[in-house]
Design an enzyme around this catalytic site. Sequence first.
Site, mmCIF file in Angstrom:
data_model
loop_
_atom_site.group_PDB
_atom_site.id
_atom_site.type_symbol
_atom_site.label_atom_id
_atom_site.label_comp_id
_atom_site.label_asym_id
_atom_site.label_seq_id
_atom_site.Cartn_x
_atom_site.Cartn_y
_atom_site.Cartn_z
ATOM 1 N N ASN A 9 -11.718 6.765 58.736
ATOM 2 C CA ASN A 9 -10.318 6.994 58.676
ATOM 3 C C ASN A 9 -10.183 7.558 57.438
ATOM 4 O O ASN A 9 -9.846 6.834 56.480
ATOM 5 C CB ASN A 9 -9.495 6.073 59.162
ATOM 6 C CG ASN A 9 -7.943 6.368 59.072
ATOM 7 O OD1 ASN A 9 -7.658 7.507 58.789
ATOM 8 N ND2 ASN A 9 -6.996 5.309 59.111
ATOM 9 N N TRP A 10 -9.740 8.843 57.070
ATOM 10 C CA TRP A 10 -9.898 9.316 55.626
ATOM 11 C C TRP A 10 -8.444 9.188 55.100
ATOM 12 O O TRP A 10 -8.273 9.205 53.997
ATOM 13 C CB TRP A 10 -10.384 10.657 55.309
ATOM 14 C CG TRP A 10 -11.868 10.956 55.597
ATOM 15 C CD1 TRP A 10 -12.657 9.986 56.009
ATOM 16 C CD2 TRP A 10 -12.611 12.406 55.619
ATOM 17 N NE1 TRP A 10 -14.203 10.785 56.225
ATOM 18 C CE2 TRP A 10 -13.800 12.192 55.907
ATOM 19 C CE3 TRP A 10 -12.182 13.556 55.312
ATOM 20 C CZ2 TRP A 10 -14.702 12.950 55.973
ATOM 21 C CZ3 TRP A 10 -13.177 14.374 55.061
ATOM 22 C CH2 TRP A 10 -14.264 14.377 55.398
ATOM 23 N N LYS A 11 -7.643 8.890 56.090
ATOM 24 C CA LYS A 11 -6.327 8.985 55.458
ATOM 25 C C LYS A 11 -5.765 10.214 54.701
ATOM 26 O O LYS A 11 -6.195 11.193 54.987
ATOM 27 C CB LYS A 11 -5.796 7.593 54.845
ATOM 28 C CG LYS A 11 -6.377 6.337 55.786
ATOM 29 C CD LYS A 11 -6.085 4.984 55.082
ATOM 30 C CE LYS A 11 -6.544 4.104 56.113
ATOM 31 N NZ LYS A 11 -6.115 2.422 55.625
ATOM 32 N N HIS A 98 -1.704 3.842 64.403
ATOM 33 C CA HIS A 98 -2.274 2.892 63.162
ATOM 34 C C HIS A 98 -1.168 2.125 62.521
ATOM 35 O O HIS A 98 -0.195 2.723 62.542
ATOM 36 C CB HIS A 98 -2.967 4.110 61.976
ATOM 37 C CG HIS A 98 -3.658 3.572 61.045
ATOM 38 N ND1 HIS A 98 -3.033 2.774 59.825
ATOM 39 C CD2 HIS A 98 -4.955 3.287 60.740
ATOM 40 C CE1 HIS A 98 -3.799 2.458 59.217
ATOM 41 N NE2 HIS A 98 -5.034 2.524 59.557
ATOM 42 N N GLU A 100 -0.077 1.871 59.594
ATOM 43 C CA GLU A 100 0.596 2.566 58.656
ATOM 44 C C GLU A 100 1.662 3.444 59.479
ATOM 45 O O GLU A 100 2.821 3.749 58.779
ATOM 46 C CB GLU A 100 -0.419 3.515 57.760
ATOM 47 C CG GLU A 100 -1.198 2.393 56.698
ATOM 48 C CD GLU A 100 -2.706 3.066 56.494
ATOM 49 O OE1 GLU A 100 -2.836 4.276 56.580
ATOM 50 O OE2 GLU A 100 -3.336 2.273 55.826
ATOM 51 N N GLU A 170 -6.904 -3.954 64.081
ATOM 52 C CA GLU A 170 -6.877 -3.861 62.835
ATOM 53 C C GLU A 170 -5.887 -4.776 62.525
ATOM 54 O O GLU A 170 -4.598 -4.563 62.192
ATOM 55 C CB GLU A 170 -6.633 -2.568 62.245
ATOM 56 C CG GLU A 170 -7.616 -1.414 62.553
ATOM 57 C CD GLU A 170 -7.609 -0.464 61.681
ATOM 58 O OE1 GLU A 170 -8.646 -0.199 61.095
ATOM 59 O OE2 GLU A 170 -6.507 0.582 61.512
ATOM 60 N N GLY A 176 -7.065 -2.527 53.686
ATOM 61 C CA GLY A 176 -7.055 -2.076 52.256
ATOM 62 C C GLY A 176 -6.843 -2.876 51.338
ATOM 63 O O GLY A 176 -6.453 -2.853 50.038
ATOM 64 N N SER A 216 -10.820 -3.506 55.751
ATOM 65 C CA SER A 216 -11.865 -3.911 54.826
ATOM 66 C C SER A 216 -13.292 -3.949 55.214
ATOM 67 O O SER A 216 -14.038 -4.699 54.678
ATOM 68 C CB SER A 216 -11.398 -5.103 54.029
ATOM 69 O OG SER A 216 -9.924 -4.776 53.417
ATOM 70 N N GLY A 237 -11.862 2.464 56.859
ATOM 71 C CA GLY A 237 -10.775 3.409 55.895
ATOM 72 C C GLY A 237 -11.638 3.593 54.436
ATOM 73 O O GLY A 237 -12.386 4.571 54.401
ATOM 74 N N GLY A 238 -11.381 2.773 53.622
ATOM 75 C CA GLY A 238 -11.768 2.956 52.166
ATOM 76 C C GLY A 238 -13.267 3.275 51.962
ATOM 77 O O GLY A 238 -13.835 4.202 51.409
HETATM 78 P P1 PGA Z 1 -9.785 0.044 55.550
HETATM 79 O O1 PGA Z 1 -8.908 0.880 56.430
HETATM 80 O O2 PGA Z 1 -11.191 -0.099 55.688
HETATM 81 O O3 PGA Z 1 -9.648 0.628 53.879
HETATM 82 O O4 PGA Z 1 -9.122 -1.456 55.367
HETATM 83 C C1 PGA Z 1 -9.114 0.585 57.691
HETATM 84 C C2 PGA Z 1 -7.994 1.483 58.546
HETATM 85 O O5 PGA Z 1 -6.826 1.484 57.790
HETATM 86 O O6 PGA Z 1 -8.364 2.231 59.662
#
Ligand code: PGA
Length: 253
Positions: A9-11, A98, A100, A170, A176, A216, A237-238
């Site tokens: 997930n590149w966001k 998600h 967010e 999640e 994050g 994470s 994500g990251g």
């Molecule tokens: P993260 O994000 O791996 O940076 O914690 C995961 C996500 O939000 O899908």
Amino acid sequence: MRQKIVAGNWKMNKTRDEALALTSEIVNMVRDEVRGDVQVVVCVPFVYLTSVGKLLETQSNISLGAQNCHQKASGAFTGEISAAMLQSVGTQYVILGHSERRQYFGESNELLKDKVNIVLENGMKPIFCCGETLEQREQGIHFDLVCNQLTESLFHLTPEQFANVVIAYEPIWAIGTGKTATSDQAQEMHAKLRAHIASKYGAAVADATSILYGGSANPGNARELFGQSDVDGGLIGGASLKSRDFLDIIKSF
Ligand code: PGA
């Protein structure tokens, strides 16, 4: 056997050149290093779907994903992107719900029901995100809350439709933050979710549902997480923004 999936997930990250460079690196590394039956997905910003999709054409075990879509088929919704548009540029997966989007854009279980419907109607697979806050976990309501997210957004589907849904658990406190759930915490929730799915759709459907862990995840903890019997992969994500880290996660089964 359930499908193993690692989705990046590149966001809201990467310029066009950076996005294409990262995609090329992932394509080359997957071709050279990945032998198993893992399905890789890259969920990129809308504006790169077409160009990233072109780079993925040669690599059948990497699918193209989006991070959201509008709940209506078309119309006067300035600035929005429809499921039909996503489908028409080759999108195969769409992240929905998600945390967010739930937090910053007010997406409710009710709204997500409509988004799930339209993504499925357009022949794509939702990666449906669920998860609790730290406060909710400390109150001990996390299992009920997360199961309820599935009930309210997914359990109107027929078993045939549900078979095209991927779940991503999640925990919000792990996204994050560098603070990942322990493998026991992940396994415990995934097992609860699978039992919840079984109570609605039966054991065969539940056994066939891929449930990913997100929050994470990194090359250092992925093997332990993916080693749990109900963890079928990750939503990353990251660590998906660095090709080497992403590949090492993909190779952690
Ligand atoms: P993260 O994000 O791996 O940076 O914690 C995961 C996500 O939000 O899908």
